[in-house]
Design a protein around this motif. Structure first.
Motif, mmCIF file in Angstrom:
data_model
loop_
_atom_site.group_PDB
_atom_site.id
_atom_site.type_symbol
_atom_site.label_atom_id
_atom_site.label_comp_id
_atom_site.label_asym_id
_atom_site.label_seq_id
_atom_site.Cartn_x
_atom_site.Cartn_y
_atom_site.Cartn_z
ATOM 1 N N LEU A 1 0.837 -1.209 0.000
ATOM 2 C CA LEU A 1 0.000 0.000 0.000
ATOM 3 C C LEU A 1 0.866 1.252 0.000
ATOM 4 N N LEU A 2 1.973 1.198 0.732
ATOM 5 C CA LEU A 2 2.907 2.328 0.732
ATOM 6 C C LEU A 2 3.515 2.527 -0.649
ATOM 7 N N VAL A 3 3.874 1.426 -1.304
ATOM 8 C CA VAL A 3 4.429 1.510 -2.656
ATOM 9 C C VAL A 3 3.423 2.126 -3.617
ATOM 10 N N VAL A 4 2.182 1.638 -3.574
ATOM 11 C CA VAL A 4 1.149 2.147 -4.485
ATOM 12 C C VAL A 4 0.859 3.618 -4.202
ATOM 13 N N GLY A 5 0.771 3.985 -2.927
ATOM 14 C CA GLY A 5 0.475 5.368 -2.589
ATOM 15 C C GLY A 5 1.579 6.328 -2.982
ATOM 16 N N VAL A 6 2.818 5.956 -2.690
ATOM 17 C CA VAL A 6 3.956 6.840 -2.977
ATOM 18 C C VAL A 6 4.202 6.947 -4.475
#
Length: 302
Positions: free
Chosen positions: A107-112
């Motif tokens: 989720l952090l990867v997708v958001g960033v």
């Protein structure tokens, strides 16, 4: 012998009519990727990580252990048939929490990257295409932002805002777009020297047409490679923030915070650090191998 010759030889040996048509560029590109064992392994690792994150409630044997469950009678149990990776200080199953930890990392990867890649790419193309004061303004601001250490910025944001996944995304995104802007600016500057761009301009094409139809398609391969490689760095960076206490708030399982919680019980309870630490290594290795494979496949620099 070329691949076309190999196919011709194979057709003749098996009694099939010889297909002497040239192989498509797409086929050749996929052939280069499939012949790279490291790239294929990386792709399988990334796919397995994504599947673990999506189907975590079905894979985890104790899905309720991602919450506030406490079982002190089962705390610090070593790996066994019931708990494959042991239990932590609260008696929660580490394997279950590790599987759900993949969700936070991805989720952090997708958001960033979902924000920084479009923003950085658009700014880079704009600077490389228009030049002049637009180029000086964008590249100057990008250089200023690059001078700020990302970890220092993230820690500053973490001190101002409460530790949540959204705030962690904000902290990382504030500086991550800069590398994409610099890379796409360099690629766009090279593309601007091509004849087809000048031909489109002389034909009366609009700025948006040239940017989106002539320049962007030629940047897709570079963007894909850079994004894949950056995914590994985002996972590591997010784990670092969580390890320092600026990630998601407990009891949400996060790989970095799990390592931080388990390190105080080393070396006796080694499994509490090994499982989440290996999960971080596994995910980052997959994205790095996949990124290297895409770089070889597209034959680009990123």
């Amino acid at each position: 012998m070329s691949m076309t010759d190999d196919r011709l030889t194979e057709d003749l040996a098996e009694g099939r009519p010889a297909d002497t048509a040239p192989l498509s560029a797409g086929y050749m590109t996929w052939y280069r990727f499939s012949r790279n064992p490291a790239a294929v392994i990386g792709a399988l690792i990334v796919i397995s990580t994504i599947l673990c994150a999506i189907f975590a409630p079905l894979i985890a044997p104790y899905p309720d252990h991602i919450g506030t469950v406490v079982d002190f009678r089962s705390r610090h149990l070593p790996p066994d048939a019931e708990h494959w990776m042991g239990t932590d200080k609260a008696g929660r199953d580490i394997f279950s929490r590790t599987v759900f930890g993949f969700r936070v990392s991805l989720l952090l990867v997708v958001g960033v990257l979902g924000i920084s890649v479009p923003v950085g790419s658009l700014l880079g193309m704009t600077a490389g295409y228009f030049g002049g004061w637009t180029e000086r303004l964008i590249t100057g601001f990008t250089d200023v932002m690059l001078a700020i250490p990302p970890l220092v910025m993230a820690l500053a944001i973490g001190n101002v805002l409460e530790p949540t996944l959204v705030n962690a995304m904000i902290a990382v995104t504030l500086l991550w777009w800069t590398w994409h802007a610099r890379l796409i600016y360099r690629v766009t500057s090279q593309i601007m020297a091509e004849d087809y761009v000048e031909a489109a301009r002389l034909a009366g094409a609009s700025h948006w047409h040239i940017l989106l139809r002539e320049i962007l398609p030629n940047c897709v391969s570079v963007i894909s490679v850079k994004t894949t490689l950056d995914a590994a760095f985002v996972i590591l960076f997010g784990a670092t923030l969580s390890f320092l206490g600026f990630g998601v708030r407990p009891p949400t399982p996060d790989l970095g915070s799990m390592v931080a919680d388990g390190r105080q019980f080393l070396p006796e309870m080694w499994w509490e650090v090994l499982a989440p630490g290996f999960a971080i290594f596994y995910a980052t290795l997959g994205f790095n191998l996949l990124g290297d494979g895409l770089r070889d496949m597209f034959d680009v620099e990123a």
